[in-house]
Scaffold this active site. Structure first.
Site, short mmCIF file in Angstrom:
data_model
loop_
_atom_site.label_atom_id
_atom_site.label_comp_id
_atom_site.label_asym_id
_atom_site.label_seq_id
_atom_site.Cartn_x
_atom_site.Cartn_y
_atom_site.Cartn_z
N ILE A 94 -43.58 -33.29 -22.10
CA ILE A 94 -44.15 -34.63 -22.19
C ILE A 94 -43.83 -35.50 -20.98
O ILE A 94 -44.28 -36.65 -20.89
CB ILE A 94 -43.68 -35.35 -23.47
CG1 ILE A 94 -42.14 -35.40 -23.53
CG2 ILE A 94 -44.25 -34.66 -24.71
CD1 ILE A 94 -41.60 -36.16 -24.72
N GLY A 95 -43.07 -34.99 -20.03
CA GLY A 95 -42.76 -35.79 -18.86
C GLY A 95 -41.87 -35.05 -17.87
O GLY A 95 -41.33 -33.98 -18.17
N ASP A 213 -33.73 -47.17 -11.36
CA ASP A 213 -35.09 -46.63 -11.31
C ASP A 213 -35.93 -47.25 -12.42
O ASP A 213 -36.66 -46.56 -13.13
CB ASP A 213 -35.07 -45.10 -11.45
CG ASP A 213 -36.39 -44.46 -11.00
OD1 ASP A 213 -37.17 -45.14 -10.30
OD2 ASP A 213 -36.65 -43.31 -11.36
#
Length: 415
Positions: A94-95, A213
């Site tokens: 998913i990422g 981030d």
């Protein structure tokens, strides 16, 4: 007159000696109690310090034992994780980010989780890794993604997070269709929620954590579309325990990083504030901050556009057109102003997250006047900015990713 001492044979008393001996007889009874009191007080002080030290050692020992049990309760076997993710199936992915890939998984008890399989670049040892996991797992806030556990076997370092169903903010914000589900009320609440989560990381948690981030793709949305900050504490888990300092290894995503971080590798909680300012402006405009390189000068046209409308007194023109007419004018203006304040060039001029939360919660707070965004000050006069703005139309067709490999490039740096 007959001397009485002549019958007893005792020598007559000496008046001189008698007077000389009387003071010692008076001082001696007084000195003894004073010395005794001093000794008693000294002993009492020793006993008090001993008990205090014993309590502190006991507390430390109990905390250590509790952390050991916590670490064991948080640890999953690699077999459990492989079963949960169908052996890290591509269909479950998913990422992906600088720290590793993320998979959706289902644990044996039926709980859905997000499994982050860390890259093997971390130089941290197993015990240090466990210790940091235990600490970060204790950080709990409604606007943070909760760390549920970890797996540490061989070269595998895996983190297990709560699963957040509505994907990330960028999935909605930058998609022409999905963004329609983000009305102004939801966007304003998302901004406030991110601010509260950051405030917890910066000031209210056991640690002071600099995210380094923060961006739209690291803001996840739960079933109620409330924001949850993801990937916080990753630098600490992977061996970076500073909350401010210098680094030669830049971590972050182009377009979100503060100028002092990009130019000199200096980071602090105010670096997060800069990134948050970018996110605020993206939420207002519904457009992603894009970076371009031209004439060896990095120009963020996104900031230029925001500043131009603010300077002309047209902040409402920046609002995402998909929102329509249903919005609070004062809130939109406030958020544009806050965004510009957060992306100030000079660190000292940026507000703290605590100030941002206060400004969002109180309509009576007077916001400072923002200055031209940082990226343009180093280019000299505004005529250069305007000239580059005209040339923007000729470069918009160029597709340049805003981060390396279309993903976060957050990485730990060696101690």
């Amino acid at each position: 007159m007959t001397n009485l001492h002549s019958f007893t044979g005792a020598p007559p008393p000496s008046s001189t000696k008698g007077k000389g001996r009387r003071p010692p007889r008076a001082v001696f009874p007084i000195a003894v109690p004073l010395i005794g009191v001093a000794v008693v007080l000294f002993i009492m002080a020793l006993v008090f310090l001993k008990r205090r030290l014993r309590k502190s050692y006991v507390a430390m020992a109990l905390e250590t034992i509790a952390d050991i049990f916590t670490a064991k309760s948080l640890q999953y076997s690699l077999t459990e994780i492989q079963i949960a993710t169908n052996n890290f199936s591509v269909d479950n992915k998913i990422g992906e980010g600088g720290f590793g890939r993320v998979y959706k998984g289902v644990l044996g008890n039926g709980q859905e989780v997000a499994v982050k399989r860390l890259s093997r670049s971390s130089v941290q040892g197993a015990e240090e890794f466990k210790n940091e996991i235990v600490v970060v797992a204790k950080l709990q806030h409604r606007n943070l993604v909760r760390l549920l556990g970890f797996c540490l076997e061989g070269e595998e370092k895996i983190l297990i997070y709560e699963f957040v169903p509505n994907k990330s903010l960028d999935y909605f914000l930058f998609d022409p269709e999905n963004k329609r589900s983000l009305n102004w009320s939801r966007r304003y609440n998302i901004i406030g929620g991110i601010a509260k989560g950051l405030l917890y990381l910066h000031e209210d948690s056991r640690l002071r954590i600099v995210h380094r981030d923060l961006k739209a793709s690291n803001i996840l949305l739960d079933g109620n579309m409330s924001p949850k900050i993801a990937d916080f504490g990753m630098a600490k888990i992977c061996g970076v325990d500073q909350y401010e300092g210098n680094t030669n290894r830049i971590a972050g995503t182009v377009g979100y990083m503060a100028p002092e971080y990009m130019r000199r590798g200096q980071f602090s909680i105010k670096s997060d504030v800069f990134s948050f300012g970018v996110v605020i402006l993206e939420i207002v405009t519904g457009k992603k901050n894009s970076s371009f390189h031209m004439m060896d000068r990095k120009v963020l046209y996104y900031f230029n556009k925001v500043w131009k409308h603010w300077r002309r007194g047209e902040p409402l023109a920046l609002l995402d057109s998909s929102i329509g007419d249903s919005f609070a004018k004062n809130e939109v203006i406030q958020c544009v102003q806050l965004g510009l304040l957060c992306v100030e060039e000079y660190v000292s001029k940026r507000p703290t997250v605590a100030s941002v939360v206060n400004m969002l919660n109180s309509s009576s707070v007077t916001l400072p006047t923002p200055h031209r965004p940082a990226v343009f000050r180093s280019h000299g006069s505004e005529s250069i900015v305007e000239e580059l703005e005209v040339e923007q139309s000729n470069t918009e067709r160029i597709s340049i990713p805003s981060s390396v490999n279309e993903a976060s490039i957050t990485e730990p740096y060696p101690r």
